[in-house]
Design an enzyme around this catalytic site. Sequence first.
Site, mmCIF file in Angstrom:
data_model
loop_
_atom_site.group_PDB
_atom_site.id
_atom_site.type_symbol
_atom_site.label_atom_id
_atom_site.label_comp_id
_atom_site.label_asym_id
_atom_site.label_seq_id
_atom_site.Cartn_x
_atom_site.Cartn_y
_atom_site.Cartn_z
ATOM 1 N N SER A 298 19.549 -66.742 -65.146
ATOM 2 C CA SER A 298 19.944 -65.391 -65.512
ATOM 3 C C SER A 298 19.102 -64.331 -64.800
ATOM 4 O O SER A 298 19.162 -64.212 -63.591
ATOM 5 C CB SER A 298 19.894 -65.251 -67.042
ATOM 6 O OG SER A 298 20.546 -64.096 -67.475
ATOM 7 N N ASP A 309 18.083 -62.359 -50.684
ATOM 8 C CA ASP A 309 19.144 -61.745 -49.878
ATOM 9 C C ASP A 309 18.631 -60.602 -49.020
ATOM 10 O O ASP A 309 19.204 -60.301 -47.965
ATOM 11 C CB ASP A 309 20.263 -61.233 -50.789
ATOM 12 C CG ASP A 309 21.169 -62.355 -51.265
ATOM 13 O OD1 ASP A 309 20.842 -63.532 -51.023
ATOM 14 O OD2 ASP A 309 22.205 -62.055 -51.897
ATOM 15 N N LYS A 323 23.314 -69.258 -63.683
ATOM 16 C CA LYS A 323 23.958 -68.415 -64.704
ATOM 17 C C LYS A 323 24.166 -67.022 -64.126
ATOM 18 O O LYS A 323 23.199 -66.293 -63.888
ATOM 19 C CB LYS A 323 23.110 -68.330 -65.967
ATOM 20 C CG LYS A 323 23.709 -67.398 -67.028
ATOM 21 C CD LYS A 323 22.789 -67.233 -68.223
ATOM 22 C CE LYS A 323 23.411 -66.313 -69.273
ATOM 23 N NZ LYS A 323 23.578 -64.929 -68.817
#
Length: 526
Positions: A298, A309, A323
């Site tokens: 999460s 990223d 998740k």
Amino acid sequence: MKIKKIYLPILLATALAIGLLMGSFLNYPTYQGGLVSGSGKNKLNKLIDFIDSEYVDDVDTDSIVDLTVTSILEKLDPHSVYIDKSQMQEVAEDMRGEFGGIGVNFYMFKDTVAVIKPVPGGPSDKVGIKAGDRILFADNYKLYGRDLPLDTLFSKLKGEEGSKVTLTVFRKSENKKFTVNVERGMVPKKSVDAYVMANKNTGYIKVNRFAETTYDEFHEALQSLINSGAKSIVVDLRDNGGGYLEKAVEMADEFLEDGMVIVKTKNKKGRVDETDATDKGIFEQGKLYVLINENSASASEILAGALQDNDRATIVGRRSFGKGLVQREMKLGDGSAVRLTVARYYTPSGRSIQRSYAKGGDAYFNDFQRRFENGELYAADSIKIADTLKYYTRNKRVVYGGGGIIPDVFVPLAGKHGDEGIILIMKSGVVSHFVFGQLDSERNAFNKLTEQQIVKKITATDDYFNLFDTYLLQQGMDFKLKDHKEMVKQYLAAEFVRQLIGEKEYYRLLLLQDNMMKAVLEKAGS
């Protein structure tokens, strides 16, 4: 060891359920409305009324409603859950990061409340309660020799800030009994376990969840490490089941430059909200590493994904849980609530890291066992990657969606396949109980020792190693410890230091045994 291998994945996954329960929702506004109206709702209401008024036996209709709500949510997704009113207080305290109480860490040791350590500066510390003390009575309520359930015990020790309780205490080291009046205060539930300098250039921060206080704790830790000369930072998110989205965003903002995307969310209506970094970060240039494992979920994955990223951090460890669903907490009017999935989140490159739950909740939450059996926890090339879910980072590196954050540097579960049980035991409460028992019989001698002297006392001979081996046998656990003697000694020494001195010192010692930290320091050239 006698514990069969087939049970190891079950043992190793124990922490996951707790982490995901506490981290199963993100910070969307609490919804105060009722359930959706319509014929379906009327049908349920009528059925409950009929049972209440006409059924031949007395029935607790509240329990029927609870079962109905739970059954409905199970048809949706694994993270849409019902929280009954008996659970709400504990959940709220955990995410708030504090609770009203007397401020002690304790065990039920031989049917008695035994103080491991009072919280420094807390209510009990202020009135002189010490490690090793037994709490016999809270006011006139007997706490020992009764096998009390924890919720009853907590109800006697917790309470509103400013409320008072008279404790009857026995101090074994002085063989005396006395009473103290304690005014309860707000006791912190830290979400940053510790922060230390792993070496002269590398700072380490361990975060166990994302609660209301997490960013403030984290910022203080990060600033302290920078002031101590840290040129590299390691953020440890292993076994962190998540929590508030905004706290993960605030932490990411410390490392990312102004305008960099942190996270995107998309709701049922297709609306996409994007959150970007600001210019307020205090560590936007130094080396950065994030540690994750199969229990990092999460909000942990939001933070790791944002930094990966944007090519800001090297992600080290094993594939995270997977998740990517956002929950909102909705009150049901009787003290209970539901956490309903209201959106999906995406990393800056557009990845959804949510794993499939098409086979149901049991298969979804037992994914750890599948990973264990297919070898993914031991070899990076066992991770199944879908080429159709290929994405690109800011610097055009390939990353993949579809089921967790895949690390840049893979570190297997243990040095050798089959060592998992030893590692698990050394990180468990079994070690804590053993150490407390040893301290209970020789606390005065240990209290005079420095950290270095404690470590030497535990590791220089096999005395405590042999005592621990015997203790495990007495508990019905036959582990072959001799092949891991030096590692076991270091874990024992660290736990002695933890109970006698503190968390920072404990983590600093264990980092010497940590394969992920070894990988970080090797890559960083430190």
